[in-house]
Design a protein around this motif. Sequence first.
Motif, short mmCIF file in Angstrom:
data_model
loop_
_atom_site.label_atom_id
_atom_site.label_comp_id
_atom_site.label_asym_id
_atom_site.label_seq_id
_atom_site.Cartn_x
_atom_site.Cartn_y
_atom_site.Cartn_z
N MET A 43 38.10 43.12 43.89
CA MET A 43 38.55 41.85 44.47
C MET A 43 37.61 40.71 44.14
O MET A 43 36.45 40.93 43.78
N GLN A 44 38.13 39.52 44.27
CA GLN A 44 37.33 38.32 44.03
C GLN A 44 36.24 38.19 45.09
O GLN A 44 36.45 38.50 46.25
N ALA A 45 35.08 37.73 44.67
CA ALA A 45 33.93 37.56 45.56
C ALA A 45 34.09 36.31 46.42
O ALA A 45 34.71 35.34 46.00
N PRO A 46 33.49 36.33 47.60
CA PRO A 46 33.47 35.12 48.43
C PRO A 46 32.58 34.05 47.79
O PRO A 46 31.65 34.37 47.04
N GLN A 47 32.86 32.81 48.10
CA GLN A 47 32.15 31.69 47.47
C GLN A 47 30.64 31.73 47.70
O GLN A 47 29.87 31.40 46.81
N GLY A 48 30.19 32.17 48.87
CA GLY A 48 28.76 32.23 49.15
C GLY A 48 28.02 33.13 48.18
O GLY A 48 26.91 32.82 47.76
N MET A 49 28.63 34.22 47.81
CA MET A 49 28.02 35.13 46.86
C MET A 49 27.93 34.47 45.49
O MET A 49 26.89 34.54 44.82
N VAL A 50 28.99 33.81 45.10
CA VAL A 50 29.03 33.14 43.80
C VAL A 50 28.00 32.01 43.75
O VAL A 50 27.27 31.85 42.77
N ASP A 51 27.92 31.23 44.83
CA ASP A 51 26.98 30.11 44.89
C ASP A 51 25.53 30.58 44.77
O ASP A 51 24.67 29.84 44.32
N SER A 52 25.27 31.83 45.17
CA SER A 52 23.90 32.36 45.08
C SER A 52 23.56 32.86 43.68
O SER A 52 22.43 33.27 43.44
N HIS A 70 33.24 43.41 43.65
CA HIS A 70 33.55 42.00 43.84
C HIS A 70 33.14 41.27 42.56
O HIS A 70 32.08 41.55 42.01
N TYR A 71 33.98 40.35 42.10
CA TYR A 71 33.69 39.60 40.88
C TYR A 71 33.80 38.11 41.16
O TYR A 71 34.54 37.68 42.04
N ALA A 72 33.06 37.32 40.40
CA ALA A 72 33.10 35.87 40.54
C ALA A 72 34.48 35.34 40.13
O ALA A 72 35.09 35.87 39.20
N PRO A 73 34.98 34.33 40.83
CA PRO A 73 36.27 33.76 40.46
C PRO A 73 36.23 33.18 39.04
O PRO A 73 35.24 32.59 38.64
N THR A 74 37.29 33.41 38.31
CA THR A 74 37.43 32.86 36.96
C THR A 74 38.91 32.79 36.63
O THR A 74 39.69 33.61 37.10
N ASP A 75 39.28 31.81 35.83
CA ASP A 75 40.66 31.70 35.37
C ASP A 75 40.94 32.63 34.20
O ASP A 75 42.08 32.84 33.83
N SER A 76 39.88 33.18 33.62
CA SER A 76 40.01 34.02 32.44
C SER A 76 40.12 35.49 32.83
O SER A 76 39.19 36.07 33.40
N ALA A 77 41.24 36.10 32.49
CA ALA A 77 41.42 37.53 32.75
C ALA A 77 40.40 38.36 31.96
O ALA A 77 39.91 39.38 32.45
N HIS A 79 37.31 37.40 31.11
CA HIS A 79 36.02 37.25 31.78
C HIS A 79 35.96 38.12 33.04
O HIS A 79 34.98 38.82 33.28
N ARG A 80 37.03 38.08 33.83
CA ARG A 80 37.11 38.90 35.04
C ARG A 80 36.98 40.38 34.70
O ARG A 80 36.23 41.12 35.34
N GLN A 81 37.67 40.82 33.64
CA GLN A 81 37.61 42.22 33.25
C GLN A 81 36.21 42.59 32.80
O GLN A 81 35.74 43.70 33.07
N GLN A 82 35.49 41.66 32.17
CA GLN A 82 34.13 41.96 31.74
C GLN A 82 33.21 42.16 32.94
O GLN A 82 32.33 43.04 32.91
N PHE A 83 33.38 41.36 33.99
CA PHE A 83 32.60 41.58 35.22
C PHE A 83 32.85 43.00 35.73
O PHE A 83 31.92 43.72 36.09
N VAL A 84 34.12 43.40 35.78
CA VAL A 84 34.50 44.72 36.28
C VAL A 84 33.96 45.81 35.35
O VAL A 84 33.40 46.81 35.80
N ASN A 85 34.11 45.60 34.03
CA ASN A 85 33.61 46.58 33.06
C ASN A 85 32.11 46.82 33.24
O ASN A 85 31.64 47.95 33.12
N HIS A 86 31.37 45.75 33.49
CA HIS A 86 29.92 45.89 33.69
C HIS A 86 29.63 46.78 34.90
O HIS A 86 28.77 47.67 34.83
N GLU A 87 30.35 46.57 35.99
CA GLU A 87 30.15 47.41 37.18
C GLU A 87 30.58 48.84 36.90
O GLU A 87 29.93 49.79 37.36
N PHE A 88 31.65 49.03 36.13
CA PHE A 88 32.03 50.38 35.70
C PHE A 88 30.89 50.99 34.88
O PHE A 88 30.64 52.20 34.96
N GLY A 89 30.21 50.17 34.09
CA GLY A 89 29.06 50.65 33.33
C GLY A 89 28.00 51.24 34.23
O GLY A 89 27.45 52.31 33.95
#
Length: 164
Positions: A43-52, A70-77, A79-89
């Motif tokens: 799921m998308q991360a809350p703004q406080g986490m992203v701001d930090s 949790h991943y940072a909000p992005t309009d790019s699918a 980019h979002r998948q890369q955040f998730v892929n990293h955590e899968f890593g």
Amino acid sequence: MNYAARQQRAQQLVQEIGLPRPLTSETLHQHMEHVRQKKIVIMQAPQGMVDSGICALWLEVAGEGFERIHYAPTDSAVHRQQFVNHEFGHMILNHKKMMMPADRVALLAPLIPMNAIVSALSRSSFTDEEEALAEAIGDELAMILRKDASLSRRGLETGFGQVL
């Protein structure tokens, strides 16, 4: 570890988990749930986490029988998948999650009560070898997803689909 060795290790680790093919983001998610033997909620991360400065987070919450990414909000699918892929890593590497400092946990509020966090692994930089290897695995997963997407678009080639 140098770049070439890291890439080779990432390829080996990804190969060892026996990914289904053709791979999609959905089948990757399902396969990682199978590997981890528990549900993984993304799921998308809350703004406080992203701001930090945290762009992705893998955690467990007390009383829940699943893990979260949790991943940072992005309009790019992509980019979002890369955040998730990293955590899968990190999951593929079987990295241990450690308790986060209270100020970092508070960034997840109100989504998760502070006393419910069991453990978490967060990233905000790529400064150490664990992060670099998790990112290399994320890149390897992304390359497979991209390659398999082109296969899926044109269909799996059989004897009938090839030039005679």
